[in-house]
Design an enzyme around this catalytic site. Sequence first.
Site, PDB file in Angstrom:
ATOM      1  N   LEU A 124     -16.888  38.453 -24.895  1.00 18.25           N
ATOM      2  CA  LEU A 124     -15.512  38.739 -24.476  1.00 18.25           C
ATOM      3  C   LEU A 124     -15.189  40.232 -24.440  1.00 18.25           C
ATOM      4  O   LEU A 124     -14.067  40.597 -24.122  1.00 18.25           O
ATOM      5  CB  LEU A 124     -14.527  38.042 -25.424  1.00 18.25           C
ATOM      6  CG  LEU A 124     -14.589  36.514 -25.448  1.00 18.25           C
ATOM      7  CD1 LEU A 124     -13.629  35.971 -26.493  1.00 18.25           C
ATOM      8  CD2 LEU A 124     -14.262  35.940 -24.080  1.00 18.25           C
ATOM      9  N   ARG A 125     -16.165  41.082 -24.746  1.00 16.85           N
ATOM     10  CA  ARG A 125     -15.876  42.515 -24.751  1.00 16.85           C
ATOM     11  C   ARG A 125     -15.483  42.998 -23.360  1.00 16.85           C
ATOM     12  O   ARG A 125     -14.589  43.844 -23.216  1.00 16.85           O
ATOM     13  CB  ARG A 125     -17.068  43.312 -25.277  1.00 16.85           C
ATOM     14  CG  ARG A 125     -16.766  44.807 -25.402  1.00 16.85           C
ATOM     15  CD  ARG A 125     -17.897  45.578 -26.038  1.00 16.85           C
ATOM     16  NE  ARG A 125     -17.881  45.443 -27.488  1.00 16.85           N
ATOM     17  CZ  ARG A 125     -18.811  44.824 -28.185  1.00 16.85           C
ATOM     18  NH1 ARG A 125     -19.844  44.265 -27.574  1.00 16.85           N
ATOM     19  NH2 ARG A 125     -18.735  44.745 -29.493  1.00 16.85           N
ATOM     20  N   ALA A 126     -16.124  42.465 -22.332  1.00 13.53           N
ATOM     21  CA  ALA A 126     -15.784  42.886 -20.971  1.00 13.53           C
ATOM     22  C   ALA A 126     -14.330  42.585 -20.648  1.00 13.53           C
ATOM     23  O   ALA A 126     -13.631  43.404 -20.035  1.00 13.53           O
ATOM     24  CB  ALA A 126     -16.700  42.193 -19.963  1.00 13.53           C
TER      25      ALA A 126
END
Length: 332
Positions: free
Chosen positions: A242-244
Amino acid sequence: MSEPVQFPLAAVVGADDLKLALCLTAIDPKIGGVLIEGPRGMAKSTLARGLADLLGDGPFVTLPLGATEERLVGTLDLDAALGQGQARFSPGVLAHADGGVLYVDEVNLLPDPLVDLLLDVAASGTNRIERDGISHRHAARFVLIGTMNPEEGELRPQLLDRFGLNVALDGLPAPEARQQIIRRRLAFDSDPEAFRGQWADAQAALRDRCQAARERLAGIALDDQALAWITERCFAAGVDGLRADLVWLRAARAHAAWRGNPAIEEADVEAVAEFALRHRRRSDGAEAPPSAAGGPAPAPDAQGGQGDWGALPPQAVTSAARREVPNWAKKP
């Protein structure tokens, strides 16, 4: 000794994507820094140094090639701690970069553990050193700028993902652009102060625009519609984790602030899409698996109110958690 005169960012020919990415990072350092890819001779360090001016009076610190972990995090004098009852800390590169820019040239040539440590501190904003039961911590809030030439080696995907944005420079400018680059470089080398004076107004306008965007940033909501656009695109691109999504959302908000908009629009999401996705797309070309409901992957839950999706409390980085600290200028 005085610092050398820096080439103004406003005078750089082309590299519009990179200049935008740097400005967005200056507006919201929580985006997580920029990884610049490109061949040698593309003025990557010149562009990175230009970011320090946009941040104000913060330092620009270069991590030397061949730096050890001790040089990076600093050292503790155990004799002083035992004899005087207090830890005597000798600051490292991370301490010197606090409040400014940490520039890592050829980051892909650093040992992976050092890169991992560097990215941990950049994310948490705190550096902590422990040795034989003695500890010291200090603030280390900086914008991380890394450069690499992919022909000389790649970063592992896990490390690539830790950089907020990724920009690739075109190594083959058109003849007209090349001529303009050479003319400006020669003018700067001939009389740096006069050249900076010539570009002072344009540089000041760029700095003021970034400052105005920083001031309006908190007033722009990280709203559900923008989040939906981003999570659907991340799912379609097959991006793991989920970093993107988080980086893209922050970058879109910074872009809205950069444009002077009161809210994130789809144009802002599209404008920063490649920055957020370039280094995170699946390289095997596999399609993202469908979700159980046949729709896009669910968005992260909102924690702590609007604009705080997936936020985690800062965690101090302890180098000793991985290993004990051993005993142990780049391009101007």
